[in-house]
Design a protein around this motif. Sequence first.
Motif, PDB file in Angstrom:
ATOM      1  N   THR A 266       5.317  17.784 -38.360  1.00 35.18           N
ATOM      2  CA  THR A 266       5.183  16.335 -38.350  1.00 35.18           C
ATOM      3  C   THR A 266       6.563  15.680 -38.360  1.00 35.18           C
ATOM      4  O   THR A 266       7.555  16.313 -38.707  1.00 35.18           O
TER       5      THR A 266
ATOM      6  N   GLN B 176       8.429  11.535 -38.946  1.00 33.19           N
ATOM      7  CA  GLN B 176       8.287  10.115 -39.252  1.00 33.19           C
ATOM      8  C   GLN B 176       8.817   9.364 -38.038  1.00 33.19           C
ATOM      9  O   GLN B 176       9.936   9.602 -37.598  1.00 33.19           O
TER      10      GLN B 176
ATOM     11  N   GLY C  78       9.492   5.629 -36.043  1.00 32.99           N
ATOM     12  CA  GLY C  78       9.664   4.187 -36.163  1.00 32.99           C
ATOM     13  C   GLY C  78       9.951   3.587 -34.802  1.00 32.99           C
ATOM     14  O   GLY C  78      10.586   4.221 -33.957  1.00 32.99           O
TER      15      GLY C  78
ATOM     16  N   SER D  99       8.458  -0.169 -41.797  1.00 30.78           N
ATOM     17  CA  SER D  99       7.751   1.074 -42.109  1.00 30.78           C
ATOM     18  C   SER D  99       7.778   2.048 -40.935  1.00 30.78           C
ATOM     19  O   SER D  99       8.002   1.673 -39.792  1.00 30.78           O
ATOM     20  N   THR D 100       7.575   3.299 -41.254  1.00 28.80           N
ATOM     21  CA  THR D 100       7.429   4.348 -40.250  1.00 28.80           C
ATOM     22  C   THR D 100       6.044   4.959 -40.418  1.00 28.80           C
ATOM     23  O   THR D 100       5.362   4.699 -41.405  1.00 28.80           O
ATOM     24  N   CYS D 101       5.642   5.763 -39.454  1.00 26.50           N
ATOM     25  CA  CYS D 101       4.348   6.432 -39.556  1.00 26.50           C
ATOM     26  C   CYS D 101       4.536   7.922 -39.297  1.00 26.50           C
ATOM     27  O   CYS D 101       5.487   8.340 -38.635  1.00 26.50           O
ATOM     28  N   SER D 102       3.626   8.696 -39.809  1.00 32.03           N
ATOM     29  CA  SER D 102       3.661  10.135 -39.607  1.00 32.03           C
ATOM     30  C   SER D 102       2.960  10.464 -38.292  1.00 32.03           C
ATOM     31  O   SER D 102       1.869   9.946 -38.017  1.00 32.03           O
TER      32      SER D 102
ATOM     33  N   SER E 278      -0.791  10.474 -32.317  1.00 29.59           N
ATOM     34  CA  SER E 278      -0.818   9.461 -33.365  1.00 29.59           C
ATOM     35  C   SER E 278      -2.055   8.596 -33.171  1.00 29.59           C
ATOM     36  O   SER E 278      -2.554   8.454 -32.053  1.00 29.59           O
TER      37      SER E 278
ATOM     38  N   GLN F 218      12.242  11.275 -37.206  1.00 27.73           N
ATOM     39  CA  GLN F 218      12.934  12.011 -38.261  1.00 27.73           C
ATOM     40  C   GLN F 218      12.062  13.218 -38.558  1.00 27.73           C
ATOM     41  O   GLN F 218      10.910  13.077 -38.977  1.00 27.73           O
TER      42      GLN F 218
ATOM     43  N   ASN G 249      17.274  13.758 -36.343  1.00 30.35           N
ATOM     44  CA  ASN G 249      16.892  12.398 -36.023  1.00 30.35           C
ATOM     45  C   ASN G 249      17.042  12.249 -34.512  1.00 30.35           C
ATOM     46  O   ASN G 249      18.157  12.258 -34.003  1.00 30.35           O
TER      47      ASN G 249
END
Length: 141
Positions: free
Chosen positions: A21, A23, A25, A37-40, A55, A70, A79
């Motif tokens: 996985t 993160q 953005g 915020s970021t999402c997985s 996603s 990330q 990154n």
Amino acid sequence: MGSDPYVPRTNIRIHLHEGVTAQAGLLDEQGLLLTASTCSVLIMNISRDGLSFMSGLRFPVNKSYMLDFQMNLAGVAMNLRGHVVWRNIRDNQYEYGIVFHPPNRLRAVLIRMLNQELLRQSPQQYKIHALYRALNHKVYQ
């Protein structure tokens, strides 16, 4: 939608079977984060030039926006940035294709990390390892 994700790429892609996985953005053209915020996201496969991921969020297929990933690959925190080149719906989620925009220095590190991940996943497949070593050699020339 976008182009077909199953059309062969010019570079070898590594399928990640162990639920890697990242993160993610959303960034604007200048590389500034658009949201706090970021999402997985679930990384499906990766190559030196891009990756595909899944996603539940719908990201724009537009060169004006980039995604910042990330992630941890072969034990190294990375990154990576790129823009979405295609989007498809799969299993009630969105699957995306990303083209990276890494500096040349980071591309060489990425190739080394991909080779280490290949060695970890498939130590018996020497031909693939030799191809990645050759790619890494080309980057330095």
